[in-house]
Design a protein around this motif. Sequence first.
Motif, PDB file in Angstrom:
ATOM      1  N   SER A   1       0.836  -1.205   0.000  1.00  0.00           N
ATOM      2  CA  SER A   1       0.000   0.000   0.000  1.00  0.00           C
ATOM      3  C   SER A   1       0.871   1.254   0.000  1.00  0.00           C
ATOM      4  N   VAL A   2       2.013   1.188   0.687  1.00  0.00           N
ATOM      5  CA  VAL A   2       2.940   2.327   0.709  1.00  0.00           C
ATOM      6  C   VAL A   2       3.560   2.507  -0.671  1.00  0.00           C
ATOM      7  N   ARG A   3       3.940   1.375  -1.265  1.00  0.00           N
ATOM      8  CA  ARG A   3       4.633   1.454  -2.554  1.00  0.00           C
ATOM      9  C   ARG A   3       3.727   2.024  -3.651  1.00  0.00           C
ATOM     10  N   ARG A   4       2.421   1.814  -3.499  1.00  0.00           N
ATOM     11  CA  ARG A   4       1.486   2.338  -4.499  1.00  0.00           C
ATOM     12  C   ARG A   4       1.493   3.862  -4.532  1.00  0.00           C
ATOM     13  N   ARG A   5       1.892   4.472  -3.396  1.00  0.00           N
ATOM     14  CA  ARG A   5       1.859   5.942  -3.295  1.00  0.00           C
ATOM     15  C   ARG A   5       3.211   6.574  -3.640  1.00  0.00           C
ATOM     16  N   ILE A   6       4.162   5.700  -4.004  1.00  0.00           N
ATOM     17  CA  ILE A   6       5.509   6.176  -4.305  1.00  0.00           C
ATOM     18  C   ILE A   6       5.800   6.018  -5.794  1.00  0.00           C
ATOM     19  N   GLY A   7       6.329   7.100  -6.372  1.00  0.00           N
ATOM     20  CA  GLY A   7       6.852   6.998  -7.740  1.00  0.00           C
ATOM     21  C   GLY A   7       8.349   6.789  -7.626  1.00  0.00           C
TER      22      GLY A   7
ATOM     23  N   ARG B   1       4.173   2.266 -24.945  1.00  0.00           N
ATOM     24  CA  ARG B   1       2.736   1.972 -24.865  1.00  0.00           C
ATOM     25  C   ARG B   1       2.509   0.649 -24.105  1.00  0.00           C
ATOM     26  N   ALA B   2       3.326  -0.377 -24.466  1.00  0.00           N
ATOM     27  CA  ALA B   2       3.189  -1.683 -23.797  1.00  0.00           C
ATOM     28  C   ALA B   2       3.572  -1.569 -22.322  1.00  0.00           C
ATOM     29  N   LEU B   3       4.554  -0.722 -22.052  1.00  0.00           N
ATOM     30  CA  LEU B   3       4.983  -0.535 -20.665  1.00  0.00           C
ATOM     31  C   LEU B   3       3.837   0.053 -19.841  1.00  0.00           C
ATOM     32  N   SER B   4       3.154   1.027 -20.441  1.00  0.00           N
ATOM     33  CA  SER B   4       2.031   1.649 -19.741  1.00  0.00           C
ATOM     34  C   SER B   4       0.947   0.618 -19.467  1.00  0.00           C
ATOM     35  N   ARG B   5       0.687  -0.241 -20.490  1.00  0.00           N
ATOM     36  CA  ARG B   5      -0.355  -1.267 -20.337  1.00  0.00           C
ATOM     37  C   ARG B   5      -0.012  -2.215 -19.182  1.00  0.00           C
ATOM     38  N   PHE B   6       1.283  -2.491 -19.046  1.00  0.00           N
ATOM     39  CA  PHE B   6       1.733  -3.395 -17.984  1.00  0.00           C
ATOM     40  C   PHE B   6       1.656  -2.713 -16.617  1.00  0.00           C
ATOM     41  N   VAL B   7       2.228  -1.506 -16.536  1.00  0.00           N
ATOM     42  CA  VAL B   7       2.426  -0.860 -15.230  1.00  0.00           C
ATOM     43  C   VAL B   7       1.119  -0.355 -14.629  1.00  0.00           C
ATOM     44  N   ARG B   8       0.187   0.059 -15.490  1.00  0.00           N
ATOM     45  CA  ARG B   8      -1.051   0.658 -14.965  1.00  0.00           C
ATOM     46  C   ARG B   8      -1.837  -0.333 -14.094  1.00  0.00           C
ATOM     47  N   GLY B   9      -1.579  -1.634 -14.303  1.00  0.00           N
ATOM     48  CA  GLY B   9      -2.277  -2.652 -13.510  1.00  0.00           C
ATOM     49  C   GLY B   9      -1.875  -2.635 -12.042  1.00  0.00           C
ATOM     50  N   PHE B  10      -0.746  -2.009 -11.765  1.00  0.00           N
ATOM     51  CA  PHE B  10      -0.249  -2.025 -10.388  1.00  0.00           C
ATOM     52  C   PHE B  10      -0.642  -0.766  -9.608  1.00  0.00           C
ATOM     53  N   TYR B  11      -1.022   0.298 -10.357  1.00  0.00           N
ATOM     54  CA  TYR B  11      -1.292   1.584  -9.698  1.00  0.00           C
ATOM     55  C   TYR B  11      -2.735   2.024  -9.960  1.00  0.00           C
ATOM     56  N   PRO B  12      -3.559   2.026  -8.923  1.00  0.00           N
ATOM     57  CA  PRO B  12      -4.942   2.504  -9.113  1.00  0.00           C
ATOM     58  C   PRO B  12      -4.981   3.970  -9.527  1.00  0.00           C
ATOM     59  N   THR B  13      -3.891   4.702  -9.203  1.00  0.00           N
ATOM     60  CA  THR B  13      -3.891   6.149  -9.482  1.00  0.00           C
ATOM     61  C   THR B  13      -3.272   6.462 -10.837  1.00  0.00           C
TER      62      THR B  13
END
Lengths: 641, 312
Positions: B74-80, B95-107
């Motif tokens: 939960s802490v890591r989700r708030r850290i860039g 584009r593929a990176l965004s598709r992958f990474v967005r799954g981990f960050y609700p924000t």
Amino acid sequence: MATKALIGKDLREHGAAAIGLLVASLVMVALAIAQNRSAAFSMSPFEVVRFALITFVPLIVLTLGNRLIVREYLSGTRLFVEALPVGSMRPLLVKYGLGAAFLSLLAATLLAACVLGSSAADDVTPQWLGQLLLKTLVVMCLYWSIVFCFSLCGHLRIVLYLVTLGIVAMIAWMPAIDATRFAPFRLLDRDLFVFERDVVPVADMLWTLALAAAFLVTGFLIARLGNGSVADRLARPMTRRDFVVLGVLLIAGSGLAGVIAENRTREPIRFGNTSVLRVPEPAIEMYFASELYRERSEAFLASVQTAVEPMQARLGIDALPIVRLALRPTRERHDIDYGTLDGVYVAGNWLENDSYDDAVLVAVVLHGLLTARTTGRAPFEPHHWVLDGFTRWWAETLGEPQALQTSHRDELLTRAVFVASRLDDDADLVTGWQGIADNFGYPSAEALAFSAVLYIAETQGVEAVYDLGRAFLAEPVAASVLGSFSDRSRPAWQRFTTATGLTRDDFTRDWAAWLAQRSRDPGVAGRLALIPALDPVFEVDSSDAAQPAIVAGYTPRRGRVVSEVHEEAVCVFRYGSLSAFDYEYEVGDEDKRETRCVADEAAHVLSGRHGSGDRVYVALEFESPDFHQALRLGSQRLVIP
Amino acid sequence: MSHVIEFAQVVKRFGRLSVLDGLSLSVQAGEVYGFLGRNGAGKSTAIRVLMGITPADGGEMRVFGERVTPGAISVRRRIGYVAQEQHMYPWMSPRALSRFVRGFYPTWDESRWRELNERFGLPEKQRLGTFSGGMKAKLALAMALATRPELLVLDEPTAGMDPVARREFLDLVRGETEREGVTTFFSTHLIDEIEAVADRIAIVEGGRAIYEGALAPLVARTVGYSIAMQDDVPGSFPGPFAAENMRVLEDAVRGGRRRLVMFLDSAPSLQHSAASAHFPHLNPGWSHESLSLEDVFVALVGPHARTAATAS
């Protein structure tokens, strides 16, 4: 969401490769099934699954581990995922799950391909298919867990794979270790894996799964050790020290392999110097047990020598292995031991033999010589009938048709005609030969094969028989891959046609017709009349559930009158327990019951010997002084309900 | 002001090696915090502890007031987070990176990601394997900012970059942090990077913070003097006052001159002139030397400082 992202990433990265592996597997399976089809009676198409599990599936699993895990660790992309907000174990769990899912798909695909390649004879049932799928999945689970664990060991995995390979080889090949006694080897047993239908090997599967779980847990421990620092260290390029360790392990492994190979070397059979006759060329040694038997043994040795020498010359064979003959004076005439591990070893009793019995034994020696000479190729299906027919023909004629004694010819052709008359009209005597041997016994099958070779000799000339022998029985198995491909490029029937000038269809049709004509030869017709006109019947009487009984008997054969059966002739019921799988079964002399040869559907009742679920081979034979060997009227495999 | 990050006597050992040896520091909301230290000083380990990737062996670690435990995502989700080395999948495109990474960050903010990519000049469909080190670092920064982080952690992101790319990257960091007002924890061993952006800094050495505070006082409290060797009277300097009020960070001979760098421990308000006033018996040959931030940093963490610390 995170799991979905991880799965999506791996599917995008490895999806194409996974499809490629699946297609390649299907191609391999299709080739194996096609090969299987061309080899009549040798395999069930489902044996391809076991073949796949011990050949290319491990390579597929290695590729899977390399792509899913090793690559992630060696390239450092694991560190990228590690910094994402996801639990440290979840990426690995996802990878393990994806690998398992792919292997499940592969297992299902393999089985589906085998189902498509199967026939009614395979008796595919949902339960059996389910059992096969379960066993396949369990084995794949073990493979994947091992590879998963080793993949987390970075460069050390190469050493681990080599060590594992060495251990597996040691277990599989060490004479002192019976690998089939424990899982997972027993799960992959050559016969049980495919042919076991009733008993689910739960214990073996659980042991295999436990082993898989041990590797899986070890893998996760390695990944977690020092917060992943151990796995990271192992993933770094190998140091000089690593190479030294690898070298030492390789040397140790080679030494171990040498020791194993040495242990596997068996001392060949050697005769001493007393009561032994020796012929240098062709090399034959004969142990005759006592001076009392010297004279008869010398005569038999001469007949073997007389048969071997011209055959070697006619087939153009440069060297033959040594023949060792051992006299066993207490045995029945046709109770013969036979081995081809180092040279040819035959043990039997020739003291009371007449010329027919001698020919039987000489044919066994020739059979062994050609089997050893061709490193096991000659008896390989679908050539086995050629080997049996040729060796018997040679033992009877010594390659010269005029030497064939009429009484021998008549008795052999009587057997052949008898067998042919008991088959359906559309039965293929050649491709169905192995089944005939199983159903009517080897003496009759050999007589049938003899009749085929005799037919070729009489219609195409004796040179055609020599050519047939040279084409099928003289050349060893190819020693190289290219040689094997070269062999494959010349199908058996093409070689047959080249040698004999007969096409397959012409041969099978005309031979059957020729054989039917022989039934009218006086010598053959007379002998056929000596066989009781009875058909065997078998039944399981389970009215008493506690003590099911096997009932065997004889019904009058339609269209024939009962003829002059010898007064000393008897009908014999033989039986033996079968294991869960089918292969050729030769029932022994231990369990048999005799009766007069009259129509009686309950002539033999066997109760209290077998329980529910047992499989029993039952046969009814006719023994008469008019025939040298028992004539099997028929046989069946029964399952006690 | 609330603390976004708090290290309290954090200890981390690898075997017998103490990488963090009682590290204490705190970062306040909205500030750009420079985390300075030499290579191997424990900066990356401190960040791994901060992210909850590696557990601490002792002390307490809080982020957003929440105690950091390993696996607490939960802490890591708030850290860039921008790592020192970019281990991205070479087969992916941005584009593929965004598709992958967005799954981990609700924000995850896709429009911001596109905007940042465009602003940073990153081709959307090109494979990452073809990207230069600078491009990858920009991509990592864009990725970190697109998560709409409450805390931006930069772990020596310019390591290995050429000066032009480095300057460009730092400008981007400065621009974006000013624009967003996001709390930034900037780890580096290059002091000029910090000089431009940091509100406060911590200098870490041997696994502990040897200085925490603003930059200007650090420079002010560090004084340097030198004298030609032939004019020096051994034992005449720094003298009793200096021995009581200052820590000698460096006492070395270079270029025929004896150089002294001293840190005013107990009198943070002292100015150079005031310090000079306390040295009435200075030989005429001593002269005051102006120190850059880098000189101060080297004096604080360099071999002389460590020798002095060991001796004391």
